[in-house]
Enzyme design. Structure first.
Site, PDB file in Angstrom:
ATOM      1  N   SER A  58      27.421  41.628  45.986  1.00  0.00           N
ATOM      2  CA  SER A  58      26.216  41.278  45.221  1.00  0.00           C
ATOM      3  C   SER A  58      24.981  41.236  46.110  1.00  0.00           C
ATOM      4  CB  SER A  58      26.389  39.912  44.556  1.00  0.00           C
ATOM      5  OG  SER A  58      27.561  39.875  43.795  1.00  0.00           O
TER       6      SER A  58
HETATM    7  N1  SAH Z   1      31.709  37.974  44.818  1.00  0.00           N
HETATM    8  C1  SAH Z   1      31.778  39.353  45.230  1.00  0.00           C
HETATM    9  C2  SAH Z   1      31.238  40.274  44.145  1.00  0.00           C
HETATM   10  C3  SAH Z   1      32.206  41.349  43.891  1.00  0.00           C
HETATM   11  S1  SAH Z   1      31.951  42.322  42.463  1.00  0.00           S
HETATM   12  C4  SAH Z   1      31.100  39.589  46.572  1.00  0.00           C
HETATM   13  O1  SAH Z   1      30.410  38.691  47.071  1.00  0.00           O
HETATM   14  O2  SAH Z   1      31.278  40.661  47.139  1.00  0.00           O
HETATM   15  C5  SAH Z   1      33.069  41.550  41.323  1.00  0.00           C
HETATM   16  C6  SAH Z   1      34.530  41.512  41.711  1.00  0.00           C
HETATM   17  O3  SAH Z   1      35.233  40.985  40.581  1.00  0.00           O
HETATM   18  C7  SAH Z   1      35.159  42.879  41.992  1.00  0.00           C
HETATM   19  O4  SAH Z   1      35.741  42.875  43.255  1.00  0.00           O
HETATM   20  C8  SAH Z   1      36.207  43.048  40.885  1.00  0.00           C
HETATM   21  O5  SAH Z   1      37.374  43.739  41.309  1.00  0.00           O
HETATM   22  C9  SAH Z   1      36.513  41.593  40.549  1.00  0.00           C
HETATM   23  N2  SAH Z   1      37.100  41.376  39.230  1.00  0.00           N
HETATM   24  C10 SAH Z   1      36.814  41.976  38.053  1.00  0.00           C
HETATM   25  N3  SAH Z   1      37.589  41.490  37.065  1.00  0.00           N
HETATM   26  C11 SAH Z   1      38.388  40.542  37.635  1.00  0.00           C
HETATM   27  C12 SAH Z   1      39.415  39.680  37.132  1.00  0.00           C
HETATM   28  N4  SAH Z   1      39.775  39.673  35.852  1.00  0.00           N
HETATM   29  N5  SAH Z   1      40.025  38.845  38.004  1.00  0.00           N
HETATM   30  C13 SAH Z   1      39.666  38.810  39.322  1.00  0.00           C
HETATM   31  N6  SAH Z   1      38.728  39.612  39.856  1.00  0.00           N
HETATM   32  C14 SAH Z   1      38.078  40.465  39.018  1.00  0.00           C
END
Ligand code: SAH
Length: 216
Positions: A58
């Site tokens: 993000s």
């Molecule tokens: N907090 C992260 C943002 C990553 S983007 C950072 O700082 O980099 C969002 C993430 O949510 C992705 O890695 C995606 O694979 C994950 N995601 C999506 N659906 C999900 C679910 N149902 N359970 C766990 N993770 C999930």
């Protein structure tokens, strides 16, 4: 890198981030450890970057905004859904007692785990699972943060929130084709109270897990 980090911190302040605990946490976590090699140069740009498996780390402003909105305290137990690169988790881990973080992509969770070990962030507990289910064994949580968007908040997450808890969640409005970060808490009657914070663009919250052998 240090000069770029200072420039980013100044920019976050200009954008209205005033919580000094959050700014100090951002200062203490090297974002360059959480981006892939081709993007090292942009580690302190105020932008989201690709992290593989079609996901993104993000934008620092959004990390700062969501972290501030969580109103964290040092004794709190926090759940994060969507570990991704691990950057948001690392920031949160500096501001709470223990962070539980769930990621559905095994590959991303494993890389994040190496990063947490390298930085000695020992209060982060991870699992590869579908975060829609929350983390029943560890509930209730004082705070829950979801970093992938959906049109409705998973009911399991609400049921795993402590009575005076808070959820920060990117809610998608399908009809208007937009997403907003919302702050959710329960009032004294146990009803859900929702406050819109800002418009965002997140990857979707998807069901199920993606083991390493799966080709994407
Ligand atoms: N907090 C992260 C943002 C990553 S983007 C950072 O700082 O980099 C969002 C993430 O949510 C992705 O890695 C995606 O694979 C994950 N995601 C999506 N659906 C999900 C679910 N149902 N359970 C766990 N993770 C999930």
């Amino acid at each position: 890198m240090e000069a770029r980090k200072i420039r980013l911190l100044l920019e976050l302040r200009r954008q209205g981030i005033s919580d000094t605990n959050v700014l100090t946490a951002i200062e203490s976590i090297p974002r360059e450890h959480f981006v892939d090699e081709p993007f090292l140069d942009q580690a302190y740009d105020n932008i989201a970057l690709p992290i593989g498996s079609g996901q993104t780390i993000s934008q620092p402003f959004i990390v700062a905004k969501m972290t501030s909105a969580l109103e964290l305290g040092p004794r709190m137990k926090v759940l994060e859904v969507g570990t991704g690169s691990g950057y948001q988790a690392a920031i949160l881990s500096k501001l709470c007692r223990r962070l539980y973080s769930i990621e559905r992509h095994q590959y991303l969770a494993e890389i994040a785990s190496i990063r947490f070990n390298n930085l000695r962030l020992t209060n982060i507990v991870q699992k590869v699972d579908d975060g829609n289910q929350g983390w029943h064994e560890q509930a209730p949580f004082d705070r829950i943060i979801v970093t992938a968007c959906a049109p409705t908040l998973p009911s399991k997450l609400i049921s795993q929130l402590s009575s005076d808890g808070l959820i920060i969640f990117p809610l998608a409005d399908i009809s208007k084709k937009c997403q907003h970060i919302v702050k959710i808490n329960l009032n004294s009657d146990g009803e859900i109270v929702q406050e819109k914070l800002l418009e965002v663009r997140f990857v979707p919250l998807l069901p199920g897990v993606v083991p390493n052998k799966t080709k994407i």
